[in-house]
Enzyme design. Structure first.
Site, mmCIF file in Angstrom:
data_model
loop_
_atom_site.group_PDB
_atom_site.id
_atom_site.type_symbol
_atom_site.label_atom_id
_atom_site.label_comp_id
_atom_site.label_asym_id
_atom_site.label_seq_id
_atom_site.Cartn_x
_atom_site.Cartn_y
_atom_site.Cartn_z
ATOM 1 N N LYS A 96 2.107 -3.775 6.580
ATOM 2 C CA LYS A 96 2.522 -3.737 5.160
ATOM 3 C C LYS A 96 4.030 -3.519 5.070
ATOM 4 O O LYS A 96 4.719 -4.155 4.273
ATOM 5 C CB LYS A 96 1.769 -2.635 4.410
ATOM 6 N N SER A 110 0.847 -1.190 0.000
ATOM 7 C CA SER A 110 0.000 0.000 0.000
ATOM 8 C C SER A 110 0.882 1.238 0.000
ATOM 9 O O SER A 110 2.001 1.222 0.543
ATOM 10 C CB SER A 110 -0.844 -0.016 1.282
ATOM 11 N N TYR A 131 -1.853 -1.023 10.825
ATOM 12 C CA TYR A 131 -2.122 -1.586 9.492
ATOM 13 C C TYR A 131 -0.944 -1.302 8.562
ATOM 14 O O TYR A 131 -0.418 -2.203 7.896
ATOM 15 C CB TYR A 131 -3.417 -0.980 8.927
HETATM 16 N N1 UFG Z 1 -12.748 11.360 3.518
HETATM 17 C C1 UFG Z 1 -13.791 12.188 3.862
HETATM 18 N N2 UFG Z 1 -14.925 11.615 4.362
HETATM 19 C C2 UFG Z 1 -15.066 10.274 4.526
HETATM 20 C C3 UFG Z 1 -13.982 9.427 4.174
HETATM 21 C C4 UFG Z 1 -12.834 10.002 3.675
HETATM 22 O O1 UFG Z 1 -13.712 13.417 3.725
HETATM 23 O O2 UFG Z 1 -16.120 9.819 5.006
HETATM 24 C C5 UFG Z 1 -11.531 11.956 2.935
HETATM 25 C C6 UFG Z 1 -10.272 11.716 3.757
HETATM 26 O O3 UFG Z 1 -10.132 12.722 4.734
HETATM 27 C C7 UFG Z 1 -9.203 11.750 2.678
HETATM 28 C C8 UFG Z 1 -9.909 11.166 1.445
HETATM 29 O O4 UFG Z 1 -11.298 11.320 1.698
HETATM 30 O O5 UFG Z 1 -8.822 13.073 2.405
HETATM 31 C C9 UFG Z 1 -9.614 9.710 1.201
HETATM 32 O O6 UFG Z 1 -9.865 8.965 2.380
HETATM 33 P P1 UFG Z 1 -9.987 7.375 2.386
HETATM 34 O O7 UFG Z 1 -10.345 6.946 3.772
HETATM 35 O O8 UFG Z 1 -10.891 6.923 1.289
HETATM 36 O O9 UFG Z 1 -8.525 6.882 1.991
HETATM 37 P P2 UFG Z 1 -7.114 7.183 2.703
HETATM 38 O O10 UFG Z 1 -6.299 7.917 1.699
HETATM 39 O O11 UFG Z 1 -7.271 7.763 4.033
HETATM 40 O O12 UFG Z 1 -6.553 5.699 2.948
HETATM 41 C C10 UFG Z 1 -6.479 4.755 1.907
HETATM 42 C C11 UFG Z 1 -6.770 3.369 2.450
HETATM 43 C C12 UFG Z 1 -5.691 2.883 3.361
HETATM 44 C C13 UFG Z 1 -4.371 2.986 2.737
HETATM 45 C C14 UFG Z 1 -4.131 4.346 2.179
HETATM 46 C C15 UFG Z 1 -2.906 4.241 1.338
HETATM 47 O O13 UFG Z 1 -7.966 3.394 3.184
HETATM 48 O O14 UFG Z 1 -5.908 1.498 3.593
HETATM 49 O O15 UFG Z 1 -5.205 4.779 1.343
HETATM 50 O O16 UFG Z 1 -2.408 5.413 0.993
HETATM 51 F F1 UFG Z 1 -3.404 2.715 3.644
#
Ligand code: UFG
Length: 336
Positions: A152, A124, A148
């Protein structure tokens, strides 16, 4: 040519099975349905018109893994199986270390016993920790910010040591950015039962009126519109990236890491606006405080995968938004 796919009933694993079968590989799936459903296997068969062997087993079970290798001549493994909820990993770190690392060790031991030395691992972009700049190349220093991510990172180290111990190994560490979207058939995709942690599954639940409103976590980041920027990759492109990596490991030895991302960053609000426009559906949202641990912006440098694997993403943000929603709509019809 038989490929063992661990976690093959999961979100990314199921899309990889489709691409493998369509590319003519024989597939053997092992999954314990911890975070997936048996029906997904039928859907893979429906999409491809092809059959494959399935084992309902936990990859931590060495005896079971040995039996799978005894009963099948496995040429290479794609290892997807693992827990993936960041927040849960903070609350239950041992569960994550035990399962993600334990399953990989059991798998590697079984592979060694059966002289199968080729593996592509689901890593990841989280192994880049808090990247200071984007695009992020594979050479960026590695770190972890939650258990998590640590699993990885440790597994990447373990696989590095395994290669050092025996140069017959051929290992691809595939660092995914943010997978969204679904197969265009609408038969497989992502639809978590619980309240989703990730952006796209949350958006689809709001669009489906199963959740009232999207919480946008912060609009004061140092980004184009203040909301977090990520590199979203269509899950079908991501699956195709595995085929490209598989071809490479089948013909070489060594260990290499590859970013699987598009190289483009989209903000939360850009994703919401695209989703609304492409699907002609409303997604009400409100701006809430930042989510702890989130960072402003990061996206991949996808050059290495392009040069060394000949892999490039083909599907854009419109297809990602369209296919994510199409899958949910089809699921709703199937539930009736
Ligand atoms: N976000 C919101 N509201 C939500 C969910 C997310 O505003 O309900 C925003 C977050 O703040 C972020 C973006 O949307 O700015 C993406 O968030 P995600 O949770 O979809 O993804 P992340 O980038 O936080 O994390 C993902 C995976 C992880 C992994 C990571 C790798 O969930 O497993 O990418 O870079 F580790």
């Amino acid at each position: 040519m038989a490929i063992l796919v661990t976690g093959g009933a999961g979100y990314i694993g199921s899309h990889a099975c489709v691409e493998l079968l369509e590319a003519g590989y024989e597939v053997v799936v092992v999954d314990n349905f911890y975070n997936s459903k048996p029906v997904v296997l039928e859907r893979i068969r429906e999409i491809t018109g092809k059959d494959f062997k399935f084992y309902e087993e936990d990859c931590c079970n060495e005896v079971a893994m040995d039996r799978i290798f005894d009963e099948n001549k496995i040429d290479a493994v794609i290892h997807f199986a693992g827990y993936k909820a960041v927040g849960e990993s903070v609350l239950q770190p041992i569960k994550y270390y035990e399962n993600n690392i334990g399953s990989t060790i059991a798998l590697i031991k079984s592979m060694q016993r059966h002289e199968c030395f080729k593996i592509a691992f689901s890593s990841s972009a989280t192994v880049y920790g808090v990247p200071e700049y984007s695009p992020v190349p594979e050479t960026f220093p590695l770190s972890a910010v939650n258990p998590y991510g640590t699993t990885k990172l440790y597994i990447e180290h373990i696989l590095g040591d395994v290669y050092t111990s025996d140069p017959r190994w051929s290992i691809a560490l595939l660092r995914y950015f943010n997978p969204i979207g679904a197969h265009k058939s609408g038969l497989i995709g992502e639809n978590p039962n619980d309240i989703p942690n990730n952006l796209m599954p949350y958006i689809t639940k709001v669009a489906a009126k199963e959740l009232p409103i999207l919480h946008v976590f912060g609009n004061d980041y140092n980004t184009k519109d203040g909301t977090g920027v990520r590199d979203y990759i269509h899950v079908v492109d991501l699956a195709k990236g595995h085929i490209a990596a598989l071809r490479k490991i089948l013909e070489t030895t060594g260990i290499e890491a590859y970013n699987l991302g598009t190289g483009k960053g989209y903000s939360v609000l850009e994703i919401v606006e695209n989703f609304k426009r492409v699907n002609n559906i409303d997604v009400p949202y409100q701006i809430d405080p930042r989510r702890p641990g989130d960072i402003d912006e990061y996206f991949a440098d996808p050059t290495k995968a392009k040069v060394e694997l000949g892999f490039e993403c083909e599907l854009g943000i419109e297809e990602m938004c369209r296919d994510s929603w199409h899958f949910i709509e089809e699921e709703k019809k199937r539930e009736l």
